[in-house]
Design a protein around this motif. Structure first.
Motif, PDB file in Angstrom:
ATOM      1  N   TYR A 251      -3.428  -9.193   2.967  1.00  0.00           N
ATOM      2  CA  TYR A 251      -3.656 -10.215   1.949  1.00  0.00           C
ATOM      3  C   TYR A 251      -4.281  -9.612   0.693  1.00  0.00           C
ATOM      4  N   ILE A 252      -5.351  -8.829   0.871  1.00  0.00           N
ATOM      5  CA  ILE A 252      -6.053  -8.272  -0.284  1.00  0.00           C
ATOM      6  C   ILE A 252      -5.213  -7.200  -0.972  1.00  0.00           C
ATOM      7  N   ASN A 253      -4.663  -6.274  -0.215  1.00  0.00           N
ATOM      8  CA  ASN A 253      -3.870  -5.216  -0.839  1.00  0.00           C
ATOM      9  C   ASN A 253      -2.614  -5.769  -1.501  1.00  0.00           C
ATOM     10  N   GLY A 254      -2.023  -6.799  -0.891  1.00  0.00           N
ATOM     11  CA  GLY A 254      -0.867  -7.419  -1.518  1.00  0.00           C
ATOM     12  C   GLY A 254      -1.217  -8.041  -2.858  1.00  0.00           C
ATOM     13  N   GLY A 255      -2.396  -8.675  -2.923  1.00  0.00           N
ATOM     14  CA  GLY A 255      -2.840  -9.243  -4.187  1.00  0.00           C
ATOM     15  C   GLY A 255      -3.121  -8.183  -5.234  1.00  0.00           C
ATOM     16  N   LEU A 256      -3.729  -7.078  -4.815  1.00  0.00           N
ATOM     17  CA  LEU A 256      -4.019  -5.990  -5.745  1.00  0.00           C
ATOM     18  C   LEU A 256      -2.738  -5.345  -6.258  1.00  0.00           C
ATOM     19  N   ARG A 257      -1.808  -5.070  -5.350  1.00  0.00           N
ATOM     20  CA  ARG A 257      -0.535  -4.460  -5.777  1.00  0.00           C
ATOM     21  C   ARG A 257       0.222  -5.413  -6.700  1.00  0.00           C
ATOM     22  N   GLY A 258       0.205  -6.699  -6.355  1.00  0.00           N
ATOM     23  CA  GLY A 258       0.908  -7.666  -7.170  1.00  0.00           C
ATOM     24  C   GLY A 258       0.359  -7.760  -8.584  1.00  0.00           C
ATOM     25  N   ALA A 259      -0.942  -7.460  -8.730  1.00  0.00           N
ATOM     26  CA  ALA A 259      -1.565  -7.484 -10.053  1.00  0.00           C
ATOM     27  C   ALA A 259      -1.357  -6.183 -10.818  1.00  0.00           C
ATOM     28  N   GLY A 260      -0.807  -5.167 -10.138  1.00  0.00           N
ATOM     29  CA  GLY A 260      -0.526  -3.907 -10.814  1.00  0.00           C
ATOM     30  C   GLY A 260      -1.448  -2.756 -10.468  1.00  0.00           C
ATOM     31  N   VAL A 261      -2.322  -2.924  -9.477  1.00  0.00           N
ATOM     32  CA  VAL A 261      -3.210  -1.829  -9.068  1.00  0.00           C
ATOM     33  C   VAL A 261      -2.390  -0.762  -8.350  1.00  0.00           C
ATOM     34  N   LYS A 262      -2.540   0.492  -8.780  1.00  0.00           N
ATOM     35  CA  LYS A 262      -1.701   1.568  -8.244  1.00  0.00           C
ATOM     36  C   LYS A 262      -2.361   2.354  -7.124  1.00  0.00           C
ATOM     37  N   GLN A 263      -3.693   2.411  -7.101  1.00  0.00           N
ATOM     38  CA  GLN A 263      -4.400   3.189  -6.081  1.00  0.00           C
ATOM     39  C   GLN A 263      -5.414   2.293  -5.379  1.00  0.00           C
ATOM     40  N   ILE A 264      -5.286   2.183  -4.052  1.00  0.00           N
ATOM     41  CA  ILE A 264      -6.232   1.418  -3.236  1.00  0.00           C
ATOM     42  C   ILE A 264      -6.803   2.345  -2.173  1.00  0.00           C
ATOM     43  N   TRP A 265      -8.120   2.485  -2.158  1.00  0.00           N
ATOM     44  CA  TRP A 265      -8.799   3.334  -1.185  1.00  0.00           C
ATOM     45  C   TRP A 265      -9.734   2.494  -0.323  1.00  0.00           C
ATOM     46  N   ALA A 266      -9.871   2.893   0.912  1.00  0.00           N
ATOM     47  CA  ALA A 266     -10.944   2.383   1.772  1.00  0.00           C
ATOM     48  C   ALA A 266     -11.994   3.490   1.829  1.00  0.00           C
ATOM     49  N   THR A 267     -13.074   3.326   1.068  1.00  0.00           N
ATOM     50  CA  THR A 267     -14.006   4.443   0.893  1.00  0.00           C
ATOM     51  C   THR A 267     -15.145   4.457   1.912  1.00  0.00           C
ATOM     52  N   GLU A 268     -15.198   3.474   2.791  1.00  0.00           N
ATOM     53  CA  GLU A 268     -16.087   3.542   3.962  1.00  0.00           C
ATOM     54  C   GLU A 268     -15.470   2.713   5.079  1.00  0.00           C
ATOM     55  N   TRP A 269     -15.576   3.218   6.296  1.00  0.00           N
ATOM     56  CA  TRP A 269     -15.286   2.459   7.508  1.00  0.00           C
ATOM     57  C   TRP A 269     -15.776   3.302   8.675  1.00  0.00           C
ATOM     58  N   GLY A 270     -16.131   2.684   9.760  1.00  0.00           N
ATOM     59  CA  GLY A 270     -16.592   3.444  10.910  1.00  0.00           C
ATOM     60  C   GLY A 270     -17.548   2.633  11.768  1.00  0.00           C
ATOM     61  N   TRP A 271     -18.092   3.292  12.796  1.00  0.00           N
ATOM     62  CA  TRP A 271     -19.028   2.667  13.729  1.00  0.00           C
ATOM     63  C   TRP A 271     -20.161   3.633  14.059  1.00  0.00           C
ATOM     64  N   SER A 272     -21.319   3.063  14.303  1.00  0.00           N
ATOM     65  CA  SER A 272     -22.489   3.848  14.679  1.00  0.00           C
ATOM     66  C   SER A 272     -22.561   3.998  16.195  1.00  0.00           C
TER      67      SER A 272
END
Length: 435
Positions: A251-272
């Motif tokens: 949903y979010i990436n589709g909205g970003l791409r649809g608006a013209g955003v060319k680079q989408i990064w996930a700059t944090e993810w993980g578990w402790s």
């Protein structure tokens, strides 16, 4: 953990699917080269030189090179124009190890903070003047030319990182001023938004998305990398069987791409892997950390991200919270934790590059099956797969295969039985390779 079962976006409501189990069989949208796709977060300047050089060596042993470096403005420039020398030394070591750092400058320096004089959170307030931040960021870019890209602040959608409360208008003003200032001096340097916490929900604003607010203010026209931090309770989402991760990212990436955003990064993810007392994340231990990390990596590889950064390369000391001390692939001494070895096993089996492949036909597959289909560099097919019910999977047409368990490092040769290949599934990720 912030709830994502329902995201309110203006007048639109996005709800996750029903809890009834269904087969999730994914075909990735793009080729993945791990060396360029998967990075880690690191804080080398928190450690003695011998320790952070050991961390760098461990990272190179995984054949990875991208590192997102925490740059706390209050530490790195405590007085205007005065810099923290250990960071300079760590930056030089990154060059020597051929790493590709990404910097994010966050937390107001003492000379710039808008915090009340009696506040214990001096660095958590935005600067009094955006130009103070923009000028300092420009000097950091000049000082560290080996940094590949720069993010502007970190998690401003949370009040704890933008006091007294999150403010999309104020952050947008900082972002625009910084981008325009930097580009006058460095027009070709890649710049990005702050990594937004979770999916950019703003707790004080009815969980609306800061990314949506920024798009409405012309974010897409600035040619920026857009980033967020898709933390969830489980690899697949916040609730068992609901697949919130897949639904929300699409949903979010589709909205970003649809608006013209060319680079989408996930700059944090993980578990402790922390042992407690419990802080927001359930206690899953070192084995759970390895299991969750591999399952999430498999899913994210098939989603529309241009680059992802695991949090974190190393465990941290008591300067971090109890939970945040134990996100590392490595312990405080730079030695591998089970998650590091599992990731190493995973990358060894996949090889350096994977191309999308059509999902195979299954028979007798459990309804809670997850699978992602790839083709390796050697032409062999590879399937990432797991099932909470740990049933069996029948794969017609395969002649012979090898089943790898990256958590244990074990492998098993499989042969057809009556024209079908039978695979015993596990709740944890396995890798099936066949001709």
């Amino acid at each position: 953990m912030l709830p994502i079962a329902c995201l309110v976006v203006g007048a639109a409501v996005f709800s996750v699917r029903d809890a009834e189990a269904e087969i999730t069989s994914l075909k990735p949208s793009r080729t993945v080269v791990w060396k360029d796709y998967l990075g880690v977060n690191a804080q080398f300047h928190f450690f003695p030189e011998a320790n952070y050089r050991k961390q760098m060596t461990r990272l190179r042993e995984l054949d990875l090179q991208w590192v997102r470096i925490a740059m706390h403005w209050a530490i790195l420039e405590p007085t205007r124009g005065q810099y923290y020398r250990p960071f300079d030394e760590a930056a030089q070591a990154m060059i020597e190890n051929q790493l590709k750092p990404v910097g994010f400058l966050a937390g107001s320096a003492p000379f710039a903070t808008s915090a009340p004089a009696n506040s214990p959170y001096q660095d958590s307030y935005p600067p009094t003047n955006n130009r103070l931040y923009s000028d300092s960021l420009t000097r950091f870019i000049e000082r560290y030319p080996s940094f590949q890209a720069w993010q502007i602040w970190n998690e401003p959608n949370l009040p704890s990182f933008w006091r007294p409360r999150e403010d999309p208008n104020a952050y947008a003003a900082l972002l625009v001023d910084a981008v325009d200032t930097v580009r006058r001096r460095f027009p070709d340097k890649p710049l990005g938004t702050a990594g937004m916490a979770y999916f950019s929900q703003m707790p004080s604003r009815n969980m609306e998305l800061m990314l949506k607010a920024l798009l409405e203010k012309g974010l897409a026209s600035k040619n920026l990398i857009v980033s967020y931090h898709p933390y969830t309770e489980y690899p697949e989402g916040n609730s068992v069987g609901k697949n919130e991760l897949l639904d929300t990212v699409r949903y979010i990436n589709g909205g970003l791409r649809g608006a013209g955003v060319k680079q989408i990064w996930a700059t944090e993810w993980g578990w402790s892997s922390y042992a407690g007392p419990e802080e927001m994340q359930a206690i899953i231990g070192v084995s759970g950390q390895a299991d969750y990390t591999l399952r999430r990596l498999a899913l994210m590889s098939a989603l529309d991200f241009d680059r992802i950064f695991l949090f974190n390369l190393s465990d941290l000391d008591a300067r971090a919270s109890v939970r945040d001390q134990s996100y590392g692939l490595l312990d405080l001494n730079g030695n591998p934790k089970p998650v590091y070895q599992a990731l190493k096993n995973f990358l060894r089996v996949t090889g350096p590059k994977l191309a999308p492949a059509d999902p195979p036909a299954f028979s007798n597959a459990p309804k809670d099956l997850y699978s992602i289909a790839w083709k390796r560099n050697d032409g062999r097919r590879l399937l990432m797969l797991w099932s909470a019910s740990a049933g069996k999977l029948q794969l017609p047409g395969a002649r012979q295969a090898t089943l790898y368990d990256p958590l244990s490092g074990k492998e098993q040769n499989l042969a057809t039985d009556g024209g079908n290949l039978s695979v015993q599934l596990k709740p944890s990720l396995q890798l099936l390779v066949w001709d």
